[in-house]
Design an enzyme around this catalytic site. Structure first.
Site, PDB file in Angstrom:
ATOM      1  NE  ARG A  49      -3.267  -0.103   3.048  1.00 54.92           N
ATOM      2  CZ  ARG A  49      -2.792   0.236   4.257  1.00 54.92           C
ATOM      3  NH1 ARG A  49      -2.310   1.448   4.445  1.00 54.92           N
ATOM      4  NH2 ARG A  49      -2.799  -0.633   5.248  1.00 54.92           N
ATOM      5  CE1 TYR A 101     -18.098  12.331 -14.424  1.00 58.07           C
ATOM      6  CE2 TYR A 101     -16.509  12.487 -12.654  1.00 58.07           C
ATOM      7  CZ  TYR A 101     -17.416  11.761 -13.382  1.00 58.07           C
ATOM      8  OH  TYR A 101     -17.642  10.441 -13.063  1.00 58.07           O
ATOM      9  CG  ASP A 172     -10.877  17.007 -14.352  1.00 52.95           C
ATOM     10  OD1 ASP A 172     -10.235  16.453 -15.272  1.00 52.95           O
ATOM     11  OD2 ASP A 172     -11.777  16.439 -13.712  1.00 52.95           O
ATOM     12  CE  LYS A 197     -13.320   9.271 -17.805  1.00 57.31           C
ATOM     13  NZ  LYS A 197     -14.472   8.459 -17.575  1.00 57.31           N
TER      14      LYS A 197
HETATM   15  N1  PLP Z   1     -12.832  14.071 -14.328  1.00 54.37           N
HETATM   16  C1  PLP Z   1     -13.522  14.034 -15.471  1.00 54.37           C
HETATM   17  C2  PLP Z   1     -13.555  15.249 -16.355  1.00 54.37           C
HETATM   18  C3  PLP Z   1     -14.213  12.869 -15.828  1.00 54.37           C
HETATM   19  O1  PLP Z   1     -14.903  12.840 -16.977  1.00 54.37           O
HETATM   20  C4  PLP Z   1     -14.162  11.738 -14.973  1.00 54.37           C
HETATM   21  C5  PLP Z   1     -14.894  10.504 -15.302  1.00 54.37           C
HETATM   22  O2  PLP Z   1     -15.724  10.469 -16.183  1.00 54.37           O
HETATM   23  C6  PLP Z   1     -13.444  11.836 -13.775  1.00 54.37           C
HETATM   24  C7  PLP Z   1     -12.779  13.015 -13.495  1.00 54.37           C
HETATM   25  C8  PLP Z   1     -13.394  10.691 -12.811  1.00 54.37           C
HETATM   26  O3  PLP Z   1     -12.577   9.683 -13.293  1.00 54.37           O
HETATM   27  P1  PLP Z   1     -12.738   8.123 -12.930  1.00 54.37           P
HETATM   28  O4  PLP Z   1     -13.977   7.648 -13.632  1.00 54.37           O
HETATM   29  O5  PLP Z   1     -11.476   7.526 -13.431  1.00 54.37           O
HETATM   30  O6  PLP Z   1     -12.895   8.028 -11.460  1.00 54.37           O
END
Ligand code: PLP
Length: 373
Positions: A49, A101, A172, A197
């Site tokens: 961990r 998001y 982000d 992604k």
């Molecule tokens: N940030 C954005 C812009 C996203 O589109 C997403 C997921 O769709 C996340 C963060 C969160 O990522 P995760 O699904 O890997 O937890």
């Protein structure tokens, strides 16, 4: 902090590879929960961990892209959670986009009992951002382009406002990735990515990362990861590292495809609006400046119709996969408002352009929009 002596593209291909004679050309997958240790334990090589050689190779690659250090987590949300917990300490608000998001807003809302208030704003309204940052010690949480409306925020201007308010700025960077946009160069304290992604790009893993040059923040993030336990799996890390090697090629092709599709949809009689950083005239100059190499794989469009008609379009595709998420080599789409909590318009379809030949994608879009053809 790693020094940039080679390009980000080369660093992605070579990160984590030992040049010792006989060493494997590919960083090894190390699925160990324990490491041999005696006496005073070395924190990253005693219990799994605390550290793992495969995550560390992935962190080396991610850090090289933005000339900083990276911390990988079990998901994008785990990365966001650690970052919010670390930065909210001693601050009272998280100023974040009203249209980004939706799970970021849900997550920030969970900090209310810890006396941290999420404050949704329009990031394009710099006056409003400035006022909200001045009201109390805050974190500025930007997202650009946003998911799913693909709105572009002016990071350099936001960075100036954040610095003036002594607020750390998070960006982000999931949609653009570090290959198209480098938030740390525009005033961000931390760049956050869901590696699920385009960064990994093959729709076969869930991971996230924070990239920063702030050594105190780095230590905090590692601390939250080790004690909170939101660690990256070694296998997922290995897959992500493999995927990252081709990110520059993939994202260039995806950006080309997305741009061509956005123009095509803009001329379609059934489409009321198209949202894409490369075609949105109001923000095109800012987008070109902060994303000089392409506008990314993601776009969305609104049908001049109701939700049922949008569902029928998505269901009619023969090539584009009806699925959520984005950034993979395969094109996908979905009616975004099918998710509870999402604030997108009812007939908005979000499309992630893959790397298929664009003529195939446009033919599929046309037959889906007009199945009688
Ligand atoms: N940030 C954005 C812009 C996203 O589109 C997403 C997921 O769709 C996340 C963060 C969160 O990522 P995760 O699904 O890997 O937890």
């Amino acid at each position: 902090m790693p020094e940039r002596s080679i390009s980000a593209e080369s660093a992605l291909i070579h990160a984590g590879t030992s040049r010792a004679l006989g060493a494997p050309a590919v960083p090894p997958l190390v699925p160990a929960s324990i490491f041999v240790s005696l006496d005073d334990p070395e924190p990253s090589r005693s219990y799994g961990r605390g550290g793992n050689p495969t995550w560390e190779a992935l962190e080396e690659a991610l850090g090289a892209v933005e000339e900083a250090d990276a911390v990988v987590f079990a998901s994008g949300q785990a990365a966001s959670m650690a970052l919010m917990l670390a930065l909210a300490q001693g601050r009272q608000r998280i100023v974040l986009p009203a249209d980004g998001y939706y799970n970021t807003r849900v997550l920030a809302d969970r900090l209310r009992p810890r006396n941290v208030e999420p404050v949704p704003v329009d990031l394009a309204d710099l006056g409003a951002v400035e006022r909200e940052l001045a009201a109390a010690p805050a974190v500025l949480w930007a997202e650009t382009p946003t998911n799913p409306l693909l709105r572009v925020a002016d990071l350099a201007s936001l960075g100036v406002l954040a610095a003036a308010a002594d607020a750390p700025m998070v960006v982000d960077n999931t949609v653009a990735t570090g290959i198209l946009q480098q938030p740390l160069q525009l005033g961000a304290t931390a760049s956050l990515s869901s590696l699920t992604k385009a960064s990994s790009g093959h729709s076969d893993l869930i991971l996230g990362a924070v990239i920063t040059r702030d050594q105190d923040l780095l230590a905090e993030l590692r601390g939250w990861r080790t004690t909170g336990g939101g660690i990256a799996g070694p296998f997922e890390s290995w897959l992500a590292l493999r995927g990252l090697k081709t990110l520059p090629l993939r994202i260039a092709r995806q950006s080309e495809n997305a741009l061509a599709i956005a123009w095509h949809l803009g001329a379609h009689p059934r489409v009321r609006a198209v949202h894409y950083p490369g075609t949105e005239q109001a923000t095109l100059a800012v987008a070109r400046q902060q994303m000089p190499r392409g506008f990314g794989p993601l776009l969305s469009f609104e049908l001049d119709a109701d939700a049922a008609a949008a569902d029928a379009v998505v269901a009619a595709s023969r090539l584009i996969l009806p699925a959520t998420s984005f950034g993979g080599v395969e094109s996908t789409w979905e009616r975004r408002a099918r998710w509870t909590g999402e604030t997108a318009p009812e007939a908005l379809i979000r499309l992630s352009a893959g790397i298929e030949p664009v003529a195939d994608l446009i033919a599929d879009i046309d037959q889906s929009l007009d199945p009688a053809r």
